[in-house]
Design a protein around this motif. Sequence first.
Motif, PDB file in Angstrom:
ATOM      1  N   GLY A  98       0.759  -1.238   0.615  1.00 26.62           N
ATOM      2  CA  GLY A  98       0.552  -0.068   0.324  1.00 26.62           C
ATOM      3  C   GLY A  98       0.536   1.369  -0.256  1.00 26.62           C
ATOM      4  N   CYS A  99       2.151   1.460   0.416  1.00 25.63           N
ATOM      5  CA  CYS A  99       2.992   2.771   0.601  1.00 25.63           C
ATOM      6  C   CYS A  99       4.611   1.860   0.458  1.00 25.63           C
ATOM      7  N   ILE A 100       5.120   2.800  -0.632  1.00 28.98           N
ATOM      8  CA  ILE A 100       6.462   2.585   0.134  1.00 28.98           C
ATOM      9  C   ILE A 100       7.274   4.121  -0.094  1.00 28.98           C
ATOM     10  N   HIS A 101       6.114   4.864  -0.421  1.00 28.83           N
ATOM     11  CA  HIS A 101       6.935   6.885  -0.343  1.00 28.83           C
ATOM     12  C   HIS A 101       5.861   6.904   0.521  1.00 28.83           C
ATOM     13  N   GLY A 102       6.704   7.188   1.283  1.00 28.25           N
ATOM     14  CA  GLY A 102       6.252   8.197   2.899  1.00 28.25           C
ATOM     15  C   GLY A 102       4.957   9.258   2.810  1.00 28.25           C
ATOM     16  N   ASP A 103       5.228   9.825   1.295  1.00 28.88           N
ATOM     17  CA  ASP A 103       4.196  10.792   1.202  1.00 28.88           C
ATOM     18  C   ASP A 103       2.773  10.576  -0.090  1.00 28.88           C
ATOM     19  N   GLU A 104       3.423   8.906  -0.099  1.00 29.96           N
ATOM     20  CA  GLU A 104       2.615   8.850  -0.877  1.00 29.96           C
ATOM     21  C   GLU A 104       1.604   7.444  -1.097  1.00 29.96           C
ATOM     22  N   CYS A 105       0.830   7.856   0.575  1.00 24.22           N
ATOM     23  CA  CYS A 105       0.590   6.346   0.988  1.00 24.22           C
ATOM     24  C   CYS A 105      -1.358   6.118   1.194  1.00 24.22           C
ATOM     25  N   ALA A 106      -1.347   6.819  -0.429  1.00 21.28           N
ATOM     26  CA  ALA A 106      -3.298   7.166  -0.259  1.00 21.28           C
ATOM     27  C   ALA A 106      -3.621   5.048  -0.428  1.00 21.28           C
ATOM     28  N   HIS A 164       1.614   3.915  -5.660  1.00 18.99           N
ATOM     29  CA  HIS A 164       2.632   5.404  -5.699  1.00 18.99           C
ATOM     30  C   HIS A 164       1.061   6.441  -5.785  1.00 18.99           C
ATOM     31  N   GLN A 165       1.564   7.758  -6.269  1.00 14.96           N
ATOM     32  CA  GLN A 165       0.680   8.565  -5.988  1.00 14.96           C
ATOM     33  C   GLN A 165       1.966   9.529  -7.490  1.00 14.96           C
ATOM     34  N   PRO A 166       1.665  10.850  -7.977  1.00 18.32           N
ATOM     35  CA  PRO A 166       0.034  11.231  -8.045  1.00 18.32           C
ATOM     36  C   PRO A 166      -0.786  10.958  -9.718  1.00 18.32           C
ATOM     37  N   GLN A 167      -0.037   9.984  -9.987  1.00 12.32           N
ATOM     38  CA  GLN A 167      -0.336  10.289 -11.867  1.00 12.32           C
ATOM     39  C   GLN A 167      -1.321   9.956 -12.386  1.00 12.32           C
ATOM     40  N   ALA A 205      -9.853  -1.479 -12.758  1.00 10.85           N
ATOM     41  CA  ALA A 205      -9.956   0.051 -12.158  1.00 10.85           C
ATOM     42  C   ALA A 205     -10.474   0.894 -12.748  1.00 10.85           C
ATOM     43  N   HIS A 206     -10.563   0.567 -13.954  1.00  9.11           N
ATOM     44  CA  HIS A 206     -11.079   2.204 -14.660  1.00  9.11           C
ATOM     45  C   HIS A 206     -10.211   2.942 -14.452  1.00  9.11           C
ATOM     46  N   MET A 207      -8.961   2.734 -15.318  1.00  9.08           N
ATOM     47  CA  MET A 207      -7.509   3.633 -15.058  1.00  9.08           C
ATOM     48  C   MET A 207      -7.370   3.401 -16.380  1.00  9.08           C
ATOM     49  N   PRO A 208      -6.538   4.950 -16.481  1.00  8.50           N
ATOM     50  CA  PRO A 208      -5.706   4.305 -18.008  1.00  8.50           C
ATOM     51  C   PRO A 208      -4.745   4.108 -17.765  1.00  8.50           C
ATOM     52  N   PHE A 209      -3.805   3.167 -19.074  1.00 13.14           N
ATOM     53  CA  PHE A 209      -2.880   2.425 -18.823  1.00 13.14           C
ATOM     54  C   PHE A 209      -1.186   3.422 -20.124  1.00 13.14           C
ATOM     55  N   ARG A 210      -0.536   2.780 -19.340  1.00 15.14           N
ATOM     56  CA  ARG A 210       1.162   2.881 -20.158  1.00 15.14           C
ATOM     57  C   ARG A 210       2.139   2.742 -19.879  1.00 15.14           C
ATOM     58  N   ALA A 211       2.991   2.033 -20.888  1.00 15.09           N
ATOM     59  CA  ALA A 211       3.767   0.991 -21.064  1.00 15.09           C
ATOM     60  C   ALA A 211       4.858   2.298 -20.642  1.00 15.09           C
ATOM     61  N   ILE A 212       6.089   2.454 -19.367  1.00 12.93           N
ATOM     62  CA  ILE A 212       6.599   2.589 -19.002  1.00 12.93           C
ATOM     63  C   ILE A 212       8.167   1.592 -18.997  1.00 12.93           C
ATOM     64  N   ARG A 213       9.442   2.233 -19.092  1.00 12.90           N
ATOM     65  CA  ARG A 213      10.878   1.146 -19.128  1.00 12.90           C
ATOM     66  C   ARG A 213      10.348   1.490 -17.172  1.00 12.90           C
ATOM     67  N   TRP A 214      11.161   0.857 -16.473  1.00 11.78           N
ATOM     68  CA  TRP A 214      11.486   0.662 -15.529  1.00 11.78           C
ATOM     69  C   TRP A 214      12.453   1.903 -14.890  1.00 11.78           C
ATOM     70  N   PRO A 215      12.888   2.569 -14.108  1.00  6.64           N
ATOM     71  CA  PRO A 215      13.710   3.185 -13.661  1.00  6.64           C
ATOM     72  C   PRO A 215      14.973   2.398 -12.887  1.00  6.64           C
ATOM     73  N   VAL A 255       0.314   0.952  -9.844  1.00  7.76           N
ATOM     74  CA  VAL A 255      -0.934   1.439  -9.970  1.00  7.76           C
ATOM     75  C   VAL A 255      -1.082   2.733  -9.290  1.00  7.76           C
ATOM     76  N   GLU A 256      -0.658   3.782  -9.891  1.00  8.64           N
ATOM     77  CA  GLU A 256      -0.151   5.495  -9.712  1.00  8.64           C
ATOM     78  C   GLU A 256      -1.929   6.280  -9.003  1.00  8.64           C
ATOM     79  N   LEU A 257      -1.515   6.161  -7.958  1.00  6.47           N
ATOM     80  CA  LEU A 257      -3.579   6.930  -7.958  1.00  6.47           C
ATOM     81  C   LEU A 257      -3.631   8.376  -7.831  1.00  6.47           C
ATOM     82  N   PRO A 258      -4.603   8.837  -7.915  1.00  6.46           N
ATOM     83  CA  PRO A 258      -4.734  10.366  -7.828  1.00  6.46           C
ATOM     84  C   PRO A 258      -4.220  10.980  -6.773  1.00  6.46           C
TER      85      PRO A 258
END
Length: 554
Positions: free
Chosen positions: A377-385, A477-480, A500-510, A530-533
């Motif tokens: 649910g949360c790996i970044h302390g400011d993106e815990c939605a 994650h958030q917020p994309q 989940a009714h969300m858009p999908f994008r293929a992005i290379r892993w950092p 999954v980038e939540l709003p």
Amino acid sequence: MLRPVNRRLPALAAGCVAAAGAGGLAAEPVAPAPEPNAQRYPPIQWRVSRSVGLPYDGRLANGVRLPPEGRLFFTWDPVRKRRPNRSWRRFGSDRLVRLTLNVLAGYRRAHPRAPRVGIGDLSRPQGGDFGARFGGLGHASHQNGLDIDVYYPRRDGRERAPAAVRQIHRLLAQDLVDRFLAAGARLVFVGPNTGLTGPRRRVYALVHHDNHLHVRIPADEAPFCRRPLVNHVYGYRLRVPCTWRAATRAKDGTTLLSGPGAALELQHCGRRPRLAAATRRRVGLGPERLWEGFGRGHLTRFALRDHCFLGFARLDGRARTSKRALAVLRSVRLTARADRVDNVHTMRLLGRSARGRPIRSWQVGNPRSSRKLLVVGCIHGDECAGMAVTRQLLALVRPIAADLWIVQNLNPDGFRLGRRQNSRGVELNRNFPSEWRHSGRRWDPLYPGPRPASEPETRLAQRLIRRIRPDVTIWFHQPQGLVRAWGGSIPAARQYAGLAHMPFRAIRWPPGTAPNWQNHRWPGSSSFVVELPPGPVSPTAARRHARAILAFAA
């Protein structure tokens, strides 16, 4: 010459005695002289009545009509101001009529010279609204046959309603109040100027009651049905009162019950092997408060063998209702189906963060399943939605075919600080040993740490992933506001985006990210983000994501 005897003299004498006794409160009025031929009063046609709903929102089935008068009482029409009361205003439940007659009989034995007691309105023939359109001020209650108006005895002994407080015989009126309370009346309303008293929370002073007392008896407790309600999803049964409604919700196996003043939800929380040794049932309702996911009410947890149950109750505050709800919860028994329920719900301590805060994981579902899922649910302390989604999953009680693992918060230190990094200034999602690159310094937004897997939180995640080898891993994650993946994880991520009714994008892993490490280490598995709003996630959105995750677990 003999004169005819004046037959009015006895009645006049009785009236004089009554008038003489009206000077003080202690003087007991004298009843009128009995007629030579005792009057025969109409009999009561008894029925088995049923009071439905509440006194202020209910109806009456098979009501019993009180006669216009009897040996112990007379009836008074409060609208027409005369005797007797109209017949359609004299219907009550059989319990109310019997209780009233028993009270009046005891009152008569204690005060044989007192006049008959006046009875006012009960309920209409079928109960229901008894408002002002039926005459006078109307009644807010008197709808289900449990209420009756009783007029205070008069000091002058006349059989009519008192016109003023000074006409009330307070000693006799107080005795009536006490007798109704002793007989089991739940509430008695008296006039604020009468000076009548009684126990707190049972006797209340109420306006427009200076000439009569309003008695309300408790609702009849319906017996338990002979056939119990069986929950075939989780294998248990429970007893239900006959007047309650009960059903099993198909989508999650929750048992729903509702009755007078009460609404219950009973959830099966899974099997917990550590509870197998528990032999004593502990069922009790905690204090009323606001519970997340339920609302305001009472929450209780109890166990039967290794089965855990969660009960939530919304009650009207009455002690009788609470006892009834507890009796329903305490009647839960396991059936043979319970041994075939494979779901577990266990919590494990993975370890501690850099600051010593606990990091926990939950295992929900079928541990013997070959399909395993991991949700973080949360790996970044400011993106815990995403923790709102994991809470929805932890509250789930329906059977899950897969073995679902949940980590609510992998970065409790950053969450406490409100920072993206952990307490040592390292971005955990750049600290995994896959294409790791050193750059920047502490507290930089993308600082990967001094070396790969240098942080205890990263090592705990690696240890868990190596142990369970999840087929699908979802990192919130958030917020994309989109789902992103690369390589072999694209099909699963695209499927999740549709659910989940969300858009999908293929992005290379950092470099150094957790999905990068998983996709390289176990090529056949799927790990995506999954980038939540931005901002908190609404309960509706959290439930939508939980359903999407459960679709993978099916």
